[in-house]
Motif scaffolding. Structure first.
Motif, short mmCIF file in Angstrom:
data_model
loop_
_atom_site.label_atom_id
_atom_site.label_comp_id
_atom_site.label_asym_id
_atom_site.label_seq_id
_atom_site.Cartn_x
_atom_site.Cartn_y
_atom_site.Cartn_z
N ALA A 51 0.83 -1.21 0.00
CA ALA A 51 0.00 0.00 0.00
C ALA A 51 0.86 1.25 0.00
O ALA A 51 0.60 2.21 -0.73
N LEU A 52 1.90 1.25 0.82
CA LEU A 52 2.74 2.43 0.93
C LEU A 52 3.63 2.61 -0.29
O LEU A 52 4.22 3.69 -0.48
N ARG A 53 3.74 1.59 -1.11
CA ARG A 53 4.55 1.69 -2.33
C ARG A 53 3.67 1.87 -3.58
O ARG A 53 4.09 1.59 -4.69
N THR A 54 2.43 2.33 -3.39
CA THR A 54 1.55 2.61 -4.51
C THR A 54 2.20 3.63 -5.44
O THR A 54 2.60 4.71 -4.99
N PRO A 55 2.35 3.31 -6.73
CA PRO A 55 3.01 4.25 -7.65
C PRO A 55 2.33 5.63 -7.66
O PRO A 55 1.11 5.73 -7.72
N GLY A 56 3.14 6.67 -7.57
CA GLY A 56 2.63 8.03 -7.63
C GLY A 56 2.13 8.60 -6.32
O GLY A 56 1.77 9.78 -6.25
N LEU A 57 2.10 7.79 -5.25
CA LEU A 57 1.59 8.26 -3.97
C LEU A 57 2.51 9.33 -3.39
O LEU A 57 3.72 9.15 -3.32
N VAL A 58 1.93 10.46 -2.98
CA VAL A 58 2.68 11.59 -2.46
C VAL A 58 2.08 12.02 -1.13
O VAL A 58 0.87 12.23 -1.03
N PHE A 59 2.91 12.15 -0.10
CA PHE A 59 2.48 12.66 1.20
C PHE A 59 2.81 14.15 1.28
O PHE A 59 3.99 14.53 1.20
N ALA A 200 -9.10 5.75 -4.42
CA ALA A 200 -10.20 6.66 -4.08
C ALA A 200 -9.73 7.75 -3.13
O ALA A 200 -10.02 8.94 -3.34
N LYS A 201 -9.01 7.37 -2.09
CA LYS A 201 -8.57 8.37 -1.10
C LYS A 201 -7.56 9.34 -1.70
O LYS A 201 -7.70 10.56 -1.58
N GLY A 202 -6.51 8.80 -2.35
CA GLY A 202 -5.47 9.66 -2.89
C GLY A 202 -5.95 10.57 -4.00
O GLY A 202 -5.59 11.75 -4.06
N LEU A 203 -6.78 10.03 -4.89
CA LEU A 203 -7.30 10.83 -6.00
C LEU A 203 -8.33 11.85 -5.51
O LEU A 203 -8.40 12.97 -6.04
N LEU A 204 -9.14 11.46 -4.51
CA LEU A 204 -10.16 12.40 -4.00
C LEU A 204 -9.50 13.58 -3.30
O LEU A 204 -9.92 14.73 -3.49
N LEU A 205 -8.49 13.32 -2.48
CA LEU A 205 -7.82 14.43 -1.82
C LEU A 205 -7.18 15.38 -2.83
O LEU A 205 -7.24 16.61 -2.68
N ASN A 206 -6.57 14.83 -3.87
CA ASN A 206 -5.98 15.67 -4.91
C ASN A 206 -7.06 16.43 -5.66
O ASN A 206 -6.90 17.61 -6.00
N GLU A 236 -1.79 11.98 -1.55
CA GLU A 236 -2.43 12.28 -2.83
C GLU A 236 -1.88 11.36 -3.92
O GLU A 236 -0.76 10.87 -3.83
N LEU A 237 -2.70 11.13 -4.93
CA LEU A 237 -2.29 10.45 -6.15
C LEU A 237 -2.50 11.41 -7.31
O LEU A 237 -3.43 12.24 -7.29
N PRO A 238 -1.68 11.33 -8.34
CA PRO A 238 -1.71 12.35 -9.40
C PRO A 238 -2.94 12.25 -10.29
O PRO A 238 -3.38 11.15 -10.65
N LEU A 239 -3.50 13.39 -10.63
CA LEU A 239 -4.58 13.46 -11.60
C LEU A 239 -3.98 13.48 -13.01
O LEU A 239 -2.89 14.02 -13.23
N GLY A 240 -4.70 12.91 -13.95
CA GLY A 240 -4.23 12.94 -15.33
C GLY A 240 -3.12 11.96 -15.63
O GLY A 240 -2.50 12.04 -16.70
N LYS A 241 -2.86 11.01 -14.72
CA LYS A 241 -1.79 10.05 -14.90
C LYS A 241 -2.34 8.64 -14.78
O LYS A 241 -2.89 8.25 -13.76
N ALA A 242 -2.17 7.84 -15.86
CA ALA A 242 -2.61 6.45 -15.85
C ALA A 242 -1.61 5.59 -15.08
O ALA A 242 -0.47 6.00 -14.82
N GLU A 243 -2.04 4.39 -14.70
CA GLU A 243 -1.15 3.44 -14.02
C GLU A 243 -1.11 2.13 -14.80
O GLU A 243 -2.16 1.55 -15.10
N VAL A 244 0.08 1.67 -15.11
CA VAL A 244 0.25 0.39 -15.78
C VAL A 244 0.21 -0.70 -14.72
O VAL A 244 1.09 -0.77 -13.85
N LEU A 245 -0.81 -1.55 -14.76
CA LEU A 245 -1.00 -2.58 -13.74
C LEU A 245 -0.24 -3.85 -14.06
O LEU A 245 0.30 -4.50 -13.16
N THR A 246 -0.22 -4.25 -15.32
CA THR A 246 0.60 -5.37 -15.76
C THR A 246 1.25 -4.97 -17.08
O THR A 246 0.62 -4.35 -17.93
N THR A 247 2.52 -5.31 -17.25
CA THR A 247 3.23 -4.96 -18.47
C THR A 247 3.08 -6.06 -19.51
O THR A 247 2.90 -7.24 -19.17
N GLY A 248 3.15 -5.69 -20.76
CA GLY A 248 3.04 -6.66 -21.85
C GLY A 248 3.54 -6.08 -23.14
O GLY A 248 3.79 -4.86 -23.25
N SER A 249 3.69 -6.93 -24.14
CA SER A 249 4.23 -6.50 -25.43
C SER A 249 3.34 -6.85 -26.61
O SER A 249 3.65 -6.46 -27.74
#
Length: 383
Positions: A51-59, A200-206, A236-249
């Motif tokens: 949880a604490l290593r969620t990509p883009g998470l900013v305190f 929800a929490k990070g994006l809502l606060l932002n 907070e989590l960044p607005l306007g930024k997608a997250e890659v959940l699984t990588t592929g080619s």
């Protein structure tokens, strides 16, 4: 990258058609089901460390110019579902911003989904208060309040209740629509749709702190079904930024909100088909590497992340619950075709809700499920 010679377009038939023909002969699934559900999804962060290593998470209390030393060592998490994370975000915003108020239908009582439970007792009825049943009034009051320098957190009980704010027509079919596409042409707006409690929490606060008006849409089915460890501090989590959940080619699978989990289930079926589907999924497709992306912000959407992925994979399938015509997927498809045309190995495919009036009792028939997503993946890989 997959080549067209490895796959045969004639090696399978549409799954929805075959499922209908053979539904009486199919073996019932085991009690736990073959596929991951929201409750068992590997995309949810069930441990404190993840949880604490969620990509883009900013305190906000960290020095942005220095190293992030406290992100894991000194932070707490708590198990929350989505509505609890939404409530926690509003509580933090209210405690740190004396000008913030929450208003809407039944919010002083906790709201129909309990997202504002206890806030009136915690912050007072002058800051958490009910409004009349008038969505146009709620929206207008929020605009006026913001113009006076306050932070307006206006709740519309159901997403499609927003229509009376710009349309005086009647809404007999309200409660089950996905109206995000209506706002795509409104310059200056931002539209955010989270998939989980942390998001929800990070994006809502932002969203609350963003200087622009933000429409934050909460998938109702995830209020209690999506559960993960959530940092209890302000983040907070960044607005306007997608997250890659699984990588592929081999293909890009783009979605947001609840369909993230339908896509996850479809990928599991592709790689490890249940016995009833095994004859229908060619062995050559099961090793396909699919890149799954959660868009998170529908407007503005992360053009760079999506187009970079499509240029590598050469294929794109977009999944969303709203209808096909003039939906968000249409805008994304047009932009991807423009930027990635020479890299595409197949047409951009959209899997969406049907273009019919939405009624609650037929909701399961309207929204795309994992079988429809799997069908689209197979057809796109074999194009």
């Amino acid at each position: 990258m997959l080549t067209t010679t490895k796959f045969s377009a004639r090696s399978f038939k549409p799954l929805f058609f075959l499922r209908r023909l053979s539904s009486t002969a199919a073996e019932p699934p085991p009690a736990g089901g073959h596929l991951p559900s929201v409750a068992t999804s590997q995309l949810l962060r069930s441990t404190r460390d993840s949880a604490l290593r969620t990509p883009g998470l900013v305190f906000p209390d960290e020095d942005p110019s220095g190293p992030s030393t406290a992100i894991v060592g000194g932070r707490e998490t708590r198990k929350m579902n989505t509505y609890q994370a939404v409530r926690d975000a509003m509580s933090i915003a209210l405690s740190k911003d004396d000008s913030a108020v929450v208003f809407g239908e039944d919010v002083a009582f906790g709201g129909v989904f309990r997202c504002t439970m206890g806030l009136a007792e915690e912050f007072g009825k002058e800051r958490i208060f009910n409004t009349p049943l008038t969505e146009q009034g709620i929206a207008g009051f929020g605009i006026g309040l913001a113009m006076m320098g306050h932070t307006a957190i206006a709740e519309i009980q159901f997403a499609d209740y927003i229509f009376p704010a710009f349309d005086q027509g009647h809404g007999g079919l309200y409660h089950s629509q996905s109206p995000e596409g209506f706002f795509m042409g409104a310059s200056g707006l931002k539209i955010v749709i989270p998939r989980s409690p942390i998001q929800a929490k990070g994006l809502l606060l932002n969203s609350i702190r963003d200087p622009n008006p933000v429409i934050f849409m909460e998938p109702k089915i995830l209020y209690r079904s999506a559960v993960e460890q959530v940092p209890v501090d302000d983040f907070e989590l960044p607005l306007g930024k997608a997250e890659v959940l699984t990588t592929g080619s081999d293909m890009t699978l783009l979605t947001w909100g609840t369909p993230v989990y339908h896509c996850e289930a479809a990928l599991h079926m592709l790689a490890s088909p249940p016995p009833s589907l095994e004859p229908l999924i060619p062995a050559s497709l099961r090793s396909a590497k699919i890149e799954l992306i959660d868009l998170r912000s529908v407007l503005p959407w992360d053009v760079e992340t999506v187009t970079e992925s499509v240029k590598r994979t050469g294929r794109l399938v977009i999944v969303h619950e709203a209808g096909l015509t003039a939906g968000v997927g249409a805008e994304i498809s047009a932009e991807v075709q423009k930027r990635c045309f020479l890299k595409l190995n197949a047409p951009v495919r959209r899997v969406t809700g049907w273009d019919v009036p939405a009624a609650l009792q037929f909701e399961k028939f309207l929204i795309p499920d994992s079988i429809r997503v799997l069908d689209a993946i197979m057809e796109t890989l074999t194009y």
